[in-house]
Motif scaffolding. Structure first.
Motif, PDB file in Angstrom:
ATOM      1  N   ARG A  29       0.822  -1.195   0.000  1.00 23.27           N
ATOM      2  CA  ARG A  29       0.000   0.000   0.000  1.00 23.27           C
ATOM      3  C   ARG A  29       0.868   1.262   0.000  1.00 23.27           C
ATOM      4  N   VAL A  30       0.274   2.351  -0.484  1.00 23.42           N
ATOM      5  CA  VAL A  30       0.927   3.647  -0.358  1.00 23.42           C
ATOM      6  C   VAL A  30       1.030   3.978   1.128  1.00 23.42           C
ATOM      7  N   PRO A  31       2.193   4.427   1.623  1.00 19.76           N
ATOM      8  CA  PRO A  31       2.294   4.800   3.039  1.00 19.76           C
ATOM      9  C   PRO A  31       1.253   5.864   3.380  1.00 19.76           C
ATOM     10  N   SER A  32       0.591   5.704   4.511  1.00 12.55           N
ATOM     11  CA  SER A  32      -0.446   6.654   4.892  1.00 12.55           C
ATOM     12  C   SER A  32       0.012   7.641   5.963  1.00 12.55           C
ATOM     13  N   SER A  33       1.240   7.482   6.445  1.00 10.19           N
ATOM     14  CA  SER A  33       1.791   8.427   7.420  1.00 10.19           C
ATOM     15  C   SER A  33       2.280   9.683   6.696  1.00 10.19           C
ATOM     16  N   LYS A  34       2.459  10.744   7.433  1.00  9.16           N
ATOM     17  CA  LYS A  34       2.926  11.986   6.822  1.00  9.16           C
ATOM     18  C   LYS A  34       4.349  11.795   6.305  1.00  9.16           C
ATOM     19  N   PRO A  35       4.612  12.178   5.045  1.00 13.30           N
ATOM     20  CA  PRO A  35       5.941  11.961   4.471  1.00 13.30           C
ATOM     21  C   PRO A  35       6.992  12.885   5.074  1.00 13.30           C
ATOM     22  N   ALA A  36       8.241  12.454   4.983  1.00 13.84           N
ATOM     23  CA  ALA A  36       9.344  13.269   5.501  1.00 13.84           C
ATOM     24  C   ALA A  36       9.662  14.428   4.568  1.00 13.84           C
ATOM     25  N   PHE A  37       9.343  14.285   3.283  1.00 18.10           N
ATOM     26  CA  PHE A  37       9.624  15.347   2.317  1.00 18.10           C
ATOM     27  C   PHE A  37       8.474  16.346   2.273  1.00 18.10           C
ATOM     28  N   THR A  38       8.750  17.512   1.733  1.00 23.80           N
ATOM     29  CA  THR A  38       7.737  18.554   1.578  1.00 23.80           C
ATOM     30  C   THR A  38       7.519  18.835   0.096  1.00 23.80           C
ATOM     31  N   ILE A  39       6.501  19.619  -0.200  1.00 20.43           N
ATOM     32  CA  ILE A  39       6.254  19.996  -1.597  1.00 20.43           C
ATOM     33  C   ILE A  39       7.416  20.826  -2.122  1.00 20.43           C
ATOM     34  N   GLY A  40       8.073  21.568  -1.235  1.00 20.01           N
ATOM     35  CA  GLY A  40       9.247  22.338  -1.631  1.00 20.01           C
ATOM     36  C   GLY A  40      10.404  21.446  -2.046  1.00 20.01           C
ATOM     37  N   ASP A  41      10.591  20.338  -1.342  1.00 23.68           N
ATOM     38  CA  ASP A  41      11.640  19.385  -1.710  1.00 23.68           C
ATOM     39  C   ASP A  41      11.394  18.822  -3.103  1.00 23.68           C
TER      40      ASP A  41
END
Length: 392
Positions: A29-41
């Motif tokens: 599954r796609v991880p459902s936790s908040k990702p470590a990267f940002t939209i800026g990254d």
């Protein structure tokens, strides 16, 4: 290396990448936790030129598509004139072939108009609106109403309560007869046929499978709860354009006859609208991609709740809109001629948050009708508010 060999090498490399992605992600599954990267990254990883929009280059695609449309019209109307004189079978085969190919051209018009709605056609919003309004009106699609509702879809993607289209059902909302419609081959085929023919028109007309506004909502109603008061004039303008095209078709019926208009315009229109529903459905319907309720949803995770698909040669025909949808949801103003490069650039950062399903689209649709009937939370898990598709 000769140009044709280079192009062939690039195509093979892309296919290998897609197969590896699909094989690697088949069961996870796609991880459902908040990702470590940002939209800026993610934005920093994309070459700056990918965000540049060229009106001249975009217009070249419009010119190409108009030329293809007129050429197909001339060639196939000539062939159909001879075919109808030879045998009814030849005529209907010719019409089906014409409808499929010209329907793809209609879809190319729609895709370019869709880019206009995101201001990805040029640097000028007024120019994008003129071009998008013209292209979408020609194929009987309300440009401004969809522009506004589609914008809300992008701001609330993956939200169980506030996404704008194809809202999944909870298990408690499933009618008793759904099991027979989704598990048995013949009813499933009939369901696919019905949504292929009626899905998009019903969505536009009565908000079928759209967000629940608590009252009647329609893309053709300027006073619909879907729109703000300052948007009503543009909604009305789209209605006038829609009726003008319908009136033009009616005048053609008087001159050429209903059958001629049905064959020349109706067939391609049905193919285009059917494929539009298929593409929209498959981009947001997969057992490995989650939905979130208001306790868990955020824009980045919601935007990642989509999946790139395999449409074979249609990936190219549809301007890569089918196999670059993840990048499109993250950066809507990237034009289609840069979005494949942008996808490759962000995939290493997205990692497990990126999903590509290499199953050819017609098999994927067949599977989705059976496997993605309703959504529910995982039983016994602490992280409530995250929903996954299940079958009956």
């Amino acid at each position: 290396m000769p140009l044709f060999q280079l192009l062939k090498h690039c195509k093979l490399a892309r296919k290998m990448d897609q197969k590896l992605d699909s094989a690697k992600q088949k069961e996870s599954r796609v991880p459902s936790s908040k990702p470590a990267f940002t939209i800026g990254d993610l934005k920093k990883a994309i070459p700056p030129h990918c965000f540049k929009r060229s009106a001249l280059r975009s217009f070249s695609y419009v010119l190409i598509d108009v030329t293809i449309f007129l050429s197909l019209y001339y060639i196939f109307t000539t062939i159909m004139t001879h075919a109808v004189m030879s045998s009814p079978l030849n005529f209907y085969v010719t019409w089906i072939v014409y409808s499929v190919i010209q329907g793809c051209v209609f879809s190319r018009f729609w895709t370019l108009g869709h880019e206009c709605g995101h201001n990805a056609f040029s640097e000028y919003k007024w120019l994008d609106d003129i071009v998008g309004f013209t292209l979408h009106s020609f194929i009987l699609f309300p440009y401004f109403p969809f522009k506004y509702s589609h914008h809300r879809h992008h701001t609330k993607t993956g939200s169980l309560e506030h996404d704008e289209l194809d809202i999944p059902l909870l298990k408690s909302q499933i009618p008793f007869f759904y099991k027979h419609l989704t598990t048995h081959p013949v009813p499933r085929f009939l369901v696919i046929t019905l949504v292929f023919l009626l899905g998009v028109p019903l969505y536009l007309l009565v908000n079928f499978r759209g967000r629940d506004y608590g009252r009647f909502a329609s893309h053709f109603d300027p006073y619909s709860p879907m729109f703000l008061p300052n948007q009503r004039a543009q909604i009305l303008l789209s209605d006038v354009a829609f009726l003008a095209v319908v009136y033009g078709l009616y005048q053609l019926v008087l001159v050429k006859g209903f059958a001629w208009v049905a064959f020349v315009y109706g067939g391609p229109y049905l193919v285009h609208m059917g494929m539009l529903f298929v593409v929209a459905l498959l981009h947001h319907t997969h057992p490995l991609v989650p939905y979130y309720d208001s306790t868990e949803w955020d824009w980045l995770r919601g935007s990642l709740s989509t999946i790139d698909r395999n449409y074979g040669i249609l990936d190219t025909v549809y301007y890569q809109a089918t196999n670059t949808h993840v990048a499109h949801h993250l950066f809507t103003t990237i034009p289609h001629y840069h979005v494949l490069e942008a996808t490759r650039a962000i995939k290493p950062i997205l990692g497990e948050y990126y999903r590509y399903d290499g199953t050819i689209f017609y098999k994927a649709l067949w599977n989705a009708i059976k496997e993605c009937v309703y959504v529910e939370e995982d039983k016994g898990r602490k992280n409530k508010g995250i929903y996954w598709y299940n079958k009956l």
